[in-house]
Design a protein around this motif. Sequence first.
Motif, mmCIF file in Angstrom:
data_model
loop_
_atom_site.group_PDB
_atom_site.id
_atom_site.type_symbol
_atom_site.label_atom_id
_atom_site.label_comp_id
_atom_site.label_asym_id
_atom_site.label_seq_id
_atom_site.Cartn_x
_atom_site.Cartn_y
_atom_site.Cartn_z
ATOM 1 N N VAL A 71 16.203 6.240 4.654
ATOM 2 C CA VAL A 71 15.703 4.916 4.270
ATOM 3 C C VAL A 71 14.496 4.535 5.127
ATOM 4 N N ARG A 72 14.507 4.942 6.371
ATOM 5 C CA ARG A 72 13.387 4.618 7.260
ATOM 6 C C ARG A 72 12.116 5.365 6.847
ATOM 7 N N LEU A 73 12.271 6.593 6.388
ATOM 8 C CA LEU A 73 11.106 7.329 5.877
ATOM 9 C C LEU A 73 10.606 6.691 4.597
ATOM 10 N N GLU A 74 11.517 6.285 3.735
ATOM 11 C CA GLU A 74 11.121 5.621 2.492
ATOM 12 C C GLU A 74 10.363 4.333 2.787
ATOM 13 N N TRP A 75 10.824 3.597 3.780
ATOM 14 C CA TRP A 75 10.146 2.357 4.183
ATOM 15 C C TRP A 75 8.715 2.664 4.635
ATOM 16 N N PHE A 76 8.558 3.714 5.436
ATOM 17 C CA PHE A 76 7.217 4.095 5.884
ATOM 18 C C PHE A 76 6.311 4.424 4.706
ATOM 19 N N LEU A 77 6.800 5.214 3.770
ATOM 20 C CA LEU A 77 5.981 5.607 2.622
ATOM 21 C C LEU A 77 5.538 4.386 1.821
ATOM 22 N N GLU A 78 6.443 3.448 1.626
ATOM 23 C CA GLU A 78 6.101 2.236 0.893
ATOM 24 C C GLU A 78 5.017 1.449 1.598
ATOM 25 N N ARG A 83 12.148 11.650 -5.534
ATOM 26 C CA ARG A 83 12.478 10.252 -5.248
ATOM 27 C C ARG A 83 11.385 9.604 -4.398
ATOM 28 N N LEU A 84 10.892 10.316 -3.397
ATOM 29 C CA LEU A 84 9.880 9.757 -2.510
ATOM 30 C C LEU A 84 8.586 9.463 -3.269
ATOM 31 N N ASN A 85 8.238 10.317 -4.215
ATOM 32 C CA ASN A 85 7.033 10.072 -5.008
ATOM 33 C C ASN A 85 7.173 8.832 -5.878
ATOM 34 N N LYS A 86 8.377 8.561 -6.364
ATOM 35 C CA LYS A 86 8.600 7.348 -7.147
ATOM 36 C C LYS A 86 8.400 6.104 -6.290
ATOM 37 N N ILE A 87 8.812 6.182 -5.029
ATOM 38 C CA ILE A 87 8.615 5.064 -4.111
ATOM 39 C C ILE A 87 7.121 4.843 -3.873
ATOM 40 N N ILE A 88 6.386 5.919 -3.722
ATOM 41 C CA ILE A 88 4.937 5.815 -3.519
ATOM 42 C C ILE A 88 4.264 5.216 -4.753
ATOM 43 N N GLN A 89 4.669 5.656 -5.932
ATOM 44 C CA GLN A 89 4.101 5.109 -7.171
ATOM 45 C C GLN A 89 4.377 3.611 -7.297
ATOM 46 N N ALA A 115 7.445 13.732 11.043
ATOM 47 C CA ALA A 115 8.766 14.351 10.991
ATOM 48 C C ALA A 115 9.727 13.392 10.293
ATOM 49 N N PRO A 116 10.357 13.796 9.190
ATOM 50 C CA PRO A 116 11.265 12.903 8.472
ATOM 51 C C PRO A 116 12.383 12.379 9.370
ATOM 52 N N ALA A 162 4.286 5.653 12.951
ATOM 53 C CA ALA A 162 3.451 6.083 11.828
ATOM 54 C C ALA A 162 2.747 4.904 11.176
ATOM 55 N N ILE A 163 3.435 3.770 11.065
ATOM 56 C CA ILE A 163 2.811 2.575 10.495
ATOM 57 C C ILE A 163 1.713 2.049 11.410
ATOM 58 N N VAL A 164 1.983 2.020 12.719
ATOM 59 C CA VAL A 164 0.967 1.573 13.675
ATOM 60 C C VAL A 164 -0.276 2.458 13.582
ATOM 61 N N ALA A 165 -0.074 3.766 13.507
ATOM 62 C CA ALA A 165 -1.204 4.688 13.397
ATOM 63 C C ALA A 165 -1.976 4.458 12.102
ATOM 64 N N CYS A 166 -1.248 4.301 11.010
ATOM 65 C CA CYS A 166 -1.877 4.090 9.707
ATOM 66 C C CYS A 166 -2.692 2.795 9.693
ATOM 67 N N HIS A 167 -2.106 1.737 10.212
ATOM 68 C CA HIS A 167 -2.801 0.448 10.207
ATOM 69 C C HIS A 167 -3.983 0.450 11.169
ATOM 70 N N THR A 168 -3.815 1.069 12.329
ATOM 71 C CA THR A 168 -4.919 1.148 13.295
ATOM 72 C C THR A 168 -6.111 1.888 12.712
ATOM 73 N N LEU A 169 -5.844 3.004 12.048
ATOM 74 C CA LEU A 169 -6.925 3.761 11.425
ATOM 75 C C LEU A 169 -7.576 2.962 10.304
ATOM 76 N N ALA A 170 -6.782 2.205 9.573
ATOM 77 C CA ALA A 170 -7.342 1.365 8.510
ATOM 78 C C ALA A 170 -8.302 0.335 9.075
ATOM 79 N N LEU A 171 -7.961 -0.246 10.211
ATOM 80 C CA LEU A 171 -8.840 -1.224 10.853
ATOM 81 C C LEU A 171 -10.108 -0.566 11.393
ATOM 82 N N ILE A 172 -9.953 0.613 11.982
ATOM 83 C CA ILE A 172 -11.133 1.345 12.490
ATOM 84 C C ILE A 172 -12.065 1.688 11.337
ATOM 85 N N HIS A 173 -11.506 2.189 10.250
ATOM 86 C CA HIS A 173 -12.312 2.559 9.089
ATOM 87 C C HIS A 173 -13.039 1.329 8.514
ATOM 88 N N ARG A 174 -12.373 0.203 8.524
ATOM 89 C CA ARG A 174 -12.959 -1.017 7.970
ATOM 90 C C ARG A 174 -14.183 -1.466 8.764
#
Length: 234
Positions: free
Chosen positions: A88-95, A122-128, A82-83, A220-232
Amino acid sequence: MDLFFHTSIDTKDSLLSFSDEESRHLSKVLRKQPGDVVAVTDGKGTEVRVEIQNISPRKSSGLITETILHPSPKHKTHIAIAPTKNIVRLEWFLEKATEIGIHRITPILCKHSERKMIKNERLNKIIQAALKQSQQFHLPKLDELRTLESFIEEQNGGYIAHCNPGTKQELADLKSIENSTCILIGPEGDFSVDEVTFAEKNNFKPVSLGKQRLRTETAAIVACHTLALIHRNL
């Protein structure tokens, strides 16, 4: 090696023309010169090495000297979030999620959502920019904003992180996980009881991200990083 982005790379062509934005960056920021070699990706796994031939703030081009194909990651993380009220906080998450490694992001509208509009361009530019900075070659997909219910109905299940009472498994304790994993992250006011019930009825399993109460983008960052560690470790 500096990495640049191009929306469409034709590996059959010997020449590549940079966009206006990338040309300015090459010329004004990095002050590249003819003969310098840079890497370029299309965000779809293709990387080419380009020897600069012509350079100017408006138009730069170069010769493709090498093509490298990077396979897609075996495990893919999909975060539906949920945005936040403060964009700015959503942009930080995407980055940060792009740097960590994420496959797809779906912005969702929930009962307690405070932000109901976002600007994907704008959000896609941040991701790029984050993709280039982290030297990756698969651009995360950013979906259009949609309702939580419509999103859930199109999924085959996944996980939902929430603070409501109930039995939950620790996300970090999962021993096995699907190659493509979807997790729902709610707004500042959390998911409503009805939303959690609806998600669970549609095969979304409740998970905990720890004992602390986290902000939306932190969760969202905790979830993303946790899944990255599990996948690794799989």
